[in-house]
Motif scaffolding. Structure first.
Motif, PDB file in Angstrom:
ATOM      1  N   THR A 197       0.832  -1.205   0.000  1.00 29.77           N
ATOM      2  CA  THR A 197       0.000   0.000   0.000  1.00 29.77           C
ATOM      3  C   THR A 197       0.867   1.257   0.000  1.00 29.77           C
ATOM      4  N   ILE A 198       1.929   1.251   0.788  1.00 23.85           N
ATOM      5  CA  ILE A 198       2.847   2.392   0.797  1.00 23.85           C
ATOM      6  C   ILE A 198       3.395   2.619  -0.612  1.00 23.85           C
TER       7      ILE A 198
ATOM      8  N   GLN B 193      -1.476   0.214   9.994  1.00 25.54           N
ATOM      9  CA  GLN B 193      -2.310   0.114   8.795  1.00 25.54           C
ATOM     10  C   GLN B 193      -3.345   1.234   8.780  1.00 25.54           C
TER      11      GLN B 193
ATOM     12  N   PHE C 100       1.626  10.485  -0.457  1.00 25.94           N
ATOM     13  CA  PHE C 100       2.484  10.778   0.692  1.00 25.94           C
ATOM     14  C   PHE C 100       3.601  11.698   0.217  1.00 25.94           C
TER      15      PHE C 100
ATOM     16  N   SER D 292      -6.815  13.126   0.415  1.00 24.87           N
ATOM     17  CA  SER D 292      -7.633  12.918  -0.798  1.00 24.87           C
ATOM     18  C   SER D 292      -8.722  13.965  -0.958  1.00 24.87           C
TER      19      SER D 292
ATOM     20  N   ILE E 128      -3.810   4.350   6.071  1.00 27.05           N
ATOM     21  CA  ILE E 128      -5.081   4.584   5.378  1.00 27.05           C
ATOM     22  C   ILE E 128      -5.626   5.958   5.727  1.00 27.05           C
TER      23      ILE E 128
ATOM     24  N   VAL F  20      -3.890   8.809   3.926  1.00 27.90           N
ATOM     25  CA  VAL F  20      -4.321   8.897   2.535  1.00 27.90           C
ATOM     26  C   VAL F  20      -5.673   9.574   2.481  1.00 27.90           C
ATOM     27  N   ARG F  21      -6.554   9.228   3.432  1.00 28.45           N
ATOM     28  CA  ARG F  21      -7.915   9.778   3.441  1.00 28.45           C
ATOM     29  C   ARG F  21      -7.870  11.279   3.601  1.00 28.45           C
TER      30      ARG F  21
END
Lengths: 63, 136
Positions: free
Chosen positions: B64-65, B125, B76, B136, B129, B132-133
């Motif tokens: 994911t990274i 984790q 990121f 966005s 996430i 990122v949220r």
């Protein structure tokens, strides 16, 4: 519908899909008759490889 | 369109949950297999399962990274991504220590440590996430 909530769902799904691919690999190994020791070693190798790939991706980013 | 988004969200969450937290890494042994296990074999199986779970989770985090770093635009900053990966590598080393415990037969310690690391990985984790949220 909150855009943030939808984004979170997709992020969760992305992480879930990644883990799902790993589970599928383990399943294939078990069906192929690999020993528990071999599967553990394979998962360790997979993890180390993912570290290398993530590091390479970060190194490629502009400073 | 609104209804479609709800359906999509439901499917995404279901898919995410199914593979994220609910699906075990190994199939549970059958009743016959469990009956045939010695206590030592059972302890090894539980230790190995805990280690495998944690390694799988950490691998998924690393993937994911990488995906978020390679997104256009990246999700990121370089420093953030490196911080997350450094944390991941730290736990990776701890999991290697757990593997060494299994090799020498310390199955109870291995299982306990792997389970503790797995809990921390769940938090990492969520951090990945959540970051990122926010962006966005």
């Amino acid at each position: 519908m909150s855009a943030e909530l939808l984004n979170l769902a997709f992020n969760l799904l992305a992480v879930g899909v990644n883990r799902g691919l790993i589970l599928s690999t383990v399943d294939d190994m078990e069906k192929a008759g690999k020993s528990p020791q071999e599967i553990t070693e394979a998962l360790k190798a997979l993890r180390k490889n993912s570290e290398i790939e993530a590091q390479a991706a970060i190194d490629a980013m502009p400073s | 369109m609104k209804k479609f988004k709800y359906v999509l969200l439901f499917v995404a969450l279901l898919g995410g949950c199914q593979t994220l937290g609910l699906a075990p890494i190994h199939k549970a042994p059958t009743a016959e297999q469990q009956a045939a296990e010695t206590p030592a074999q059972k302890a090894e199986r539980l230790a190995r399962t805990a280690l495998d779970e944690a390694n799988a989770t950490l691998t998924a985090i690393n993937i994911t990274i990488k995906q978020n770093v390679q997104a256009v635009p990246p999700l990121f900053t370089k420093a953030e991504a490196q911080d997350y990966l450094n944390e991941s590598k730290k736990y990776g080393k701890q999991l290697d220590d757990v593997a060494d415990l299994i090799v020498v037969g310390k199955f109870g310690d291995a299982q306990t440590q792997a389970a503790a690391i797995q809990k921390v990985l769940t938090i990492l984790q969520q951090k990945v996430i959540a970051k990122v949220r926010k962006e966005s």
